[in-house]
Design a protein around this motif. Structure first.
Motif, PDB file in Angstrom:
ATOM      1  N   THR A  67       0.397 -39.603  63.073  1.00 40.95           N
ATOM      2  CA  THR A  67       1.114 -38.377  63.422  1.00 40.95           C
ATOM      3  C   THR A  67       0.379 -37.110  62.985  1.00 40.95           C
ATOM      4  O   THR A  67       0.876 -36.009  63.203  1.00 40.95           O
ATOM      5  N   HIS A 105       1.868 -33.963  71.579  1.00 45.75           N
ATOM      6  CA  HIS A 105       2.332 -34.683  72.767  1.00 45.75           C
ATOM      7  C   HIS A 105       2.827 -36.072  72.363  1.00 45.75           C
ATOM      8  O   HIS A 105       2.287 -36.683  71.434  1.00 45.75           O
ATOM      9  N   VAL A 106       3.846 -36.554  73.061  1.00 52.45           N
ATOM     10  CA  VAL A 106       4.382 -37.899  72.812  1.00 52.45           C
ATOM     11  C   VAL A 106       4.382 -38.634  74.145  1.00 52.45           C
ATOM     12  O   VAL A 106       4.869 -38.097  75.154  1.00 52.45           O
ATOM     13  N   GLU A 107       3.802 -39.832  74.154  1.00 52.21           N
ATOM     14  CA  GLU A 107       3.828 -40.656  75.379  1.00 52.21           C
ATOM     15  C   GLU A 107       5.268 -41.055  75.671  1.00 52.21           C
ATOM     16  O   GLU A 107       6.031 -41.315  74.750  1.00 52.21           O
ATOM     17  N   ALA A 109       7.967 -39.559  76.928  1.00 50.46           N
ATOM     18  CA  ALA A 109       9.127 -38.722  76.593  1.00 50.46           C
ATOM     19  C   ALA A 109      10.214 -39.000  77.632  1.00 50.46           C
ATOM     20  O   ALA A 109       9.903 -39.352  78.777  1.00 50.46           O
ATOM     21  N   TRP A 149       6.962 -29.831  76.265  1.00 48.03           N
ATOM     22  CA  TRP A 149       7.344 -29.950  74.861  1.00 48.03           C
ATOM     23  C   TRP A 149       7.143 -28.600  74.200  1.00 48.03           C
ATOM     24  O   TRP A 149       6.327 -27.793  74.635  1.00 48.03           O
ATOM     25  N   VAL A 159       8.595 -34.071  66.377  1.00 46.62           N
ATOM     26  CA  VAL A 159       7.812 -35.069  65.633  1.00 46.62           C
ATOM     27  C   VAL A 159       7.482 -34.633  64.204  1.00 46.62           C
ATOM     28  O   VAL A 159       7.009 -35.431  63.397  1.00 46.62           O
ATOM     29  N   ASP A 165      13.146 -39.873  64.743  1.00 50.29           N
ATOM     30  CA  ASP A 165      12.292 -39.972  65.938  1.00 50.29           C
ATOM     31  C   ASP A 165      13.047 -39.657  67.236  1.00 50.29           C
ATOM     32  O   ASP A 165      12.670 -40.115  68.303  1.00 50.29           O
ATOM     33  N   HIS A 167      13.844 -37.609  70.408  1.00 49.66           N
ATOM     34  CA  HIS A 167      13.096 -36.645  71.226  1.00 49.66           C
ATOM     35  C   HIS A 167      13.934 -35.382  71.389  1.00 49.66           C
ATOM     36  O   HIS A 167      15.039 -35.443  71.931  1.00 49.66           O
ATOM     37  N   ARG A 170      11.725 -31.796  74.385  1.00 50.27           N
ATOM     38  CA  ARG A 170      10.611 -32.388  75.141  1.00 50.27           C
ATOM     39  C   ARG A 170      11.185 -33.317  76.195  1.00 50.27           C
ATOM     40  O   ARG A 170      12.271 -33.894  76.022  1.00 50.27           O
TER      41      ARG A 170
END
Ligand code: BEZ
Ligand code: FE
Length: 286
Positions: A67, A105-107, A109, A149, A159, A165, A167, A170
């Motif tokens: 992270t 960025h988060v895969e 979302a 996001w 994050v 965790d 979301h 985003r």
């Protein structure tokens, strides 16, 4: 090769690279050695400074985790990310400009329907975003994948809240047949990039602040078009001219208009003041 000295060492290393099998690796390694040696010569690097540099890079590596991307922060704050982005996204002036990706960025979302509230509980004043995605000839791009996001009212991404965790602020949306994408979120605020590690020390040592002006992140992808990774910045933000990561482009600054309580664009009655943002994205063809 023996008895190498400060005048002969560079050529000796370059010669050793001559048999590098991959042509691109050879080009990159030769340039790297040339510039690294030129740097040491230019500043007449002392042994103490060389060791401090090694320690700085070691600390940077050790700060990295799933992270926390301290090396990306280093690249960003040294302007390398903006340079690489700029030289890889030269495109016609009518296209929306690209800017840095950033580390938040988060895969995968969550996917939201158009008009949904992507804030999902994030703190901040309501903000209604209305965007359109077109190609260079003005054609609407339907079913483009739009990710968004942003930071919340306290300047944090979801994050960054340890142990949670969920979301927030985003999501992933798809444009409609007219290339429109719209959603509700919260007003993004300016925030400092993570600066409790080696990059923060470097910023301190060079008299720099860690702040980024308020923005939304927008990667947009559609078949037949080049993927656009960009931001929309909030007009009037006091950090627009001193972004810690050099990502601001004037074409990406837009007014985020404040409205008194009343009817919002989604037809809801807002009892508090709220903001609206309109923006048009233009993608380059593949
Ligand atoms: C961001 O915009 O999320 C970001 C970009 C570069 C460094 C840190 C954060
Ligand atoms: Fe950001």
């Amino acid at each position: 090769m023996k008895n190498l000295d400060e005048n002969t060492i560079t050529d000796a290393v370059l010669q050793r690279l001559e048999n590098t099998p991959d042509a691109r690796t050879k080009t990159v390694m030769i340039a790297l050695v040339r510039h690294l040696h030129a740097f040491a010569r230019e500043v007449q690097l002392t042994e103490a400074e060389w060791f401090a540099g090694i320690k700085f890079l070691t600390d940077t590596g050790q700060m990295c985790s799933e992270t926390r991307q301290e090396f990306i922060l280093l690249s960003d704050t040294l302007g390398l990310s903006t340079l690489v982005t700029a030289q890889n996204h030269r495109k016609p002036q009518t296209c929306t400009e690209a800017t840095v990706f950033g580390p938040f960025h988060v895969e995968h979302a969550p996917v939201y329907a158009l008009g949904a509230d992507v804030a999902n509980g994030a703190k901040g004043e309501p903000c209604f975003v209305n965007a359109a995605v077109h190609g260079m000839s003005g054609e609407a791009i339907p079913r483009a994948k739009v990710e968004v996001w942003q930071a919340d009212a306290d300047g944090f991404y979801d994050v960054q809240y340890a142990g949670d965790d969920t979301h927030r602020a985003r999501g992933t949306l798809f444009t409609d047949e007219q290339g429109k994408v719209y959603f509700r979120s919260v007003l993004a605020e300016a925030y400092p990039i993570p600066h409790d590690g080696p990059v923060g020390k470097m910023l301190d040592a060079t008299g720099r602040h860690p702040w980024r002006p308020a923005h939304l992140h927008f990667p947009i992808a559609a078949p037949g078009y080049q993927t656009l990774v960009t931001h929309v910045f909030r007009d009037g933000d006091s950090y627009l001219d001193s972004d810690a990561v050099f990502g601001v482009r004037s074409t990406l600054i837009a007014p985020w208009i404040r409205h008194e309580p009343g009817l919002a664009p989604d037809g809801s009655l807002q009892r508090t003041s709220f903001y609206t943002l309109d923006f048009n994205f233009v993608l380059n063809s593949d």
